[in-house]
Design a protein around this motif. Structure first.
Motif, PDB file in Angstrom:
ATOM      1  N   THR A   2       0.819  -1.215   0.000  1.00 37.86           N
ATOM      2  CA  THR A   2       0.000   0.000   0.000  1.00 37.86           C
ATOM      3  C   THR A   2       0.855   1.269   0.000  1.00 37.86           C
ATOM      4  O   THR A   2       1.864   1.360   0.687  1.00 37.86           O
ATOM      5  CB  THR A   2      -0.913  -0.002   1.238  1.00 37.86           C
ATOM      6  N   ARG A   3       0.388   2.257  -0.778  1.00 33.48           N
ATOM      7  CA  ARG A   3       1.029   3.567  -0.803  1.00 33.48           C
ATOM      8  C   ARG A   3      -0.080   4.623  -0.708  1.00 33.48           C
ATOM      9  O   ARG A   3      -1.014   4.616  -1.514  1.00 33.48           O
ATOM     10  CB  ARG A   3       1.843   3.737  -2.081  1.00 33.48           C
ATOM     11  N   ASP A  20       4.852   4.777   2.133  1.00 30.98           N
ATOM     12  CA  ASP A  20       5.025   3.537   1.381  1.00 30.98           C
ATOM     13  C   ASP A  20       5.128   2.401   2.383  1.00 30.98           C
ATOM     14  O   ASP A  20       6.117   2.292   3.105  1.00 30.98           O
ATOM     15  CB  ASP A  20       6.290   3.628   0.527  1.00 30.98           C
ATOM     16  N   ALA A  21       4.105   1.561   2.440  1.00 26.73           N
ATOM     17  CA  ALA A  21       4.062   0.501   3.446  1.00 26.73           C
ATOM     18  C   ALA A  21       5.139  -0.553   3.227  1.00 26.73           C
ATOM     19  O   ALA A  21       5.584  -1.194   4.180  1.00 26.73           O
ATOM     20  CB  ALA A  21       2.682  -0.161   3.453  1.00 26.73           C
ATOM     21  N   GLU A  22       5.580  -0.738   1.996  1.00 33.02           N
ATOM     22  CA  GLU A  22       6.589  -1.762   1.724  1.00 33.02           C
ATOM     23  C   GLU A  22       7.938  -1.395   2.343  1.00 33.02           C
ATOM     24  O   GLU A  22       8.623  -2.245   2.919  1.00 33.02           O
ATOM     25  CB  GLU A  22       6.753  -1.957   0.216  1.00 33.02           C
ATOM     26  N   ASP A  24       8.247   1.267   4.565  1.00 31.79           N
ATOM     27  CA  ASP A  24       7.956   2.031   5.790  1.00 31.79           C
ATOM     28  C   ASP A  24       8.524   3.440   5.702  1.00 31.79           C
ATOM     29  O   ASP A  24       8.807   4.068   6.721  1.00 31.79           O
ATOM     30  CB  ASP A  24       8.493   1.318   7.034  1.00 31.79           C
ATOM     31  N   HIS A 123       2.980   2.151  15.812  1.00 32.51           N
ATOM     32  CA  HIS A 123       3.474   1.572  14.551  1.00 32.51           C
ATOM     33  C   HIS A 123       4.995   1.543  14.517  1.00 32.51           C
ATOM     34  O   HIS A 123       5.597   0.512  14.200  1.00 32.51           O
ATOM     35  CB  HIS A 123       2.927   2.387  13.374  1.00 32.51           C
ATOM     36  N   VAL A 297      -0.047   7.023   7.502  1.00 26.40           N
ATOM     37  CA  VAL A 297       0.210   5.700   8.074  1.00 26.40           C
ATOM     38  C   VAL A 297      -1.086   5.058   8.555  1.00 26.40           C
ATOM     39  O   VAL A 297      -1.379   3.895   8.242  1.00 26.40           O
ATOM     40  CB  VAL A 297       1.239   5.796   9.217  1.00 26.40           C
ATOM     41  N   ALA A 300      -3.331   4.152   5.645  1.00 26.73           N
ATOM     42  CA  ALA A 300      -2.936   2.913   4.972  1.00 26.73           C
ATOM     43  C   ALA A 300      -3.460   1.696   5.728  1.00 26.73           C
ATOM     44  O   ALA A 300      -3.931   0.728   5.116  1.00 26.73           O
ATOM     45  CB  ALA A 300      -1.414   2.853   4.854  1.00 26.73           C
ATOM     46  N   LYS A 301      -3.392   1.730   7.050  1.00 29.12           N
ATOM     47  CA  LYS A 301      -3.905   0.606   7.846  1.00 29.12           C
ATOM     48  C   LYS A 301      -5.412   0.455   7.659  1.00 29.12           C
ATOM     49  O   LYS A 301      -5.924  -0.670   7.539  1.00 29.12           O
ATOM     50  CB  LYS A 301      -3.568   0.813   9.319  1.00 29.12           C
ATOM     51  N   GLU A 304      -6.143  -0.947   4.173  1.00 25.92           N
ATOM     52  CA  GLU A 304      -5.870  -2.384   4.093  1.00 25.92           C
ATOM     53  C   GLU A 304      -6.913  -3.207   4.839  1.00 25.92           C
ATOM     54  O   GLU A 304      -7.213  -4.344   4.465  1.00 25.92           O
ATOM     55  CB  GLU A 304      -4.477  -2.671   4.652  1.00 25.92           C
TER      56      GLU A 304
END
Length: 306
Positions: A2-3, A20-22, A24, A123, A297, A300-301, A304
């Protein structure tokens, strides 16, 4: 992975960020409103948002273009702070986020500003079930996190911790934000006793602010009053945090909110945790003050989670 692009504009800081979740990785662009005198003026803050929000959003979009490519294909969602905050500011930031979401044809995620202050610390710390102290401008709470939910153990009975400090600094003629100025003056001051009000895990700041104002009016050096103000307020917050750790049996404490940038508060909490054998985490300052990184952040959570 996820971005998300986040937009923050609850009160005084116009901010946009890309998360960018990949990796962090969080890139934040901010433009804070600084009043010429006194505290935050809602009309002036809204005028600042009207000018600054488009600029910080465009800067965040440019970051997406440089690092990832076309925002329309490289962003999964737009998140925005839906409150609490000042109505005129919230409307401007919310309108910008909705327009951007429609333009990019991606989902729009509304985020609670106060939960974002808590979630960014949880987080980045990696803690599982911490006690969380929120020391913000307009709010102050001590909470526990377990099983995906927050539970409030204690809170201010009147004003937020940052607002309490700002009321004192306006009284002595200092501009917003007052916290850094109190911290600077407290370093050279001698402790002055002020009212200490803790009831269970609730606490009160109104009497402390009034007593601090009166002390200055009565000729007590302002540096000494600042020292007493810091020591008293932060000791109260440390006490209720320790009480929450004892009640829950937790061994993790996370600090959130703009007042958490104060070195004395962080030091008191860290010392308390060391003596209890608990872990303490405070995010870096850019995640403590109002910022869009925490919005992105949490957004994104939520994206998802569906």
């Amino acid at each position: 992975m996820t971005r998300v692009l986040g937009v923050e504009g609850t009160a005084w800081c116009a901010s946009a960020a890309v998360f960018d979740a990949e990796t962090d990785d969080v890139c934040i662009e901010s433009d804070a409103y600084a009043p010429d005198s006194g505290g935050i003026h809602p009309r002036e803050a809204a005028e600042h948002m009207r000018a600054a929000v488009p600029e910080v959003v465009e800067a965040a979009l440019e970051t997406v273009r440089e690092r990832y490519g076309d925002p329309a294909t490289e962003l999964d969602a737009v998140a925005f702070s839906r409150g609490p905050g000042l109505g005129p500011c919230l409307r401007i930031a919310g309108t910008a986020a909705r327009a951007l979401s429609g333009r990019l044809a991606v989902p729009l995620v509304g985020v609670n500003h106060m939960v974002a202050h808590l979630e960014i610390g949880r987080h980045r710390s990696g803690f599982d079930s911490p006690v969380c102290l929120n020391a913000s401008g307009a709010n102050a709470h001590v909470l526990g996190y377990r099983g995906g939910r927050y539970r409030v153990f204690g809170e201010t009975m009147d004003t937020g911790v940052g607002n309490a400090i700002d009321k004192f600094t306006r009284h002595v003629g200092w501009t917003h934000p007052g916290g850094p100025k109190v911290e600077e003056h407290a370093r050279d001051g001698e402790y002055v006793e002020l009212p200490y009000v803790v009831k269970g895990m609730d606490f009160s700041f109104a009497g402390i602010t009034s007593a601090a104002k009166q002390a200055v009016d009565n000729g007590v050096p302002v540096d000494d009053v600042c020292r007493g103000l810091e020591e008293t307020v932060f000791a109260m917050l440390t006490e209720v945090s320790e009480r929450a750790l004892s009640l829950t049996g937790a061994d993790e404490l996370v600090l959130g909110g703009g007042v958490g940038q104060n070195d004395r508060l962080r030091g008191m909490l860290e010392t308390m945790c060391e003596e209890r054998g608990a872990e303490f985490y405070a995010p870096e300052p850019r995640f403590l003050r109002d910022n869009a990184g925490m919005i992105a952040v949490l957004g994104a959570k939520m994206y998802e989670a569906g």
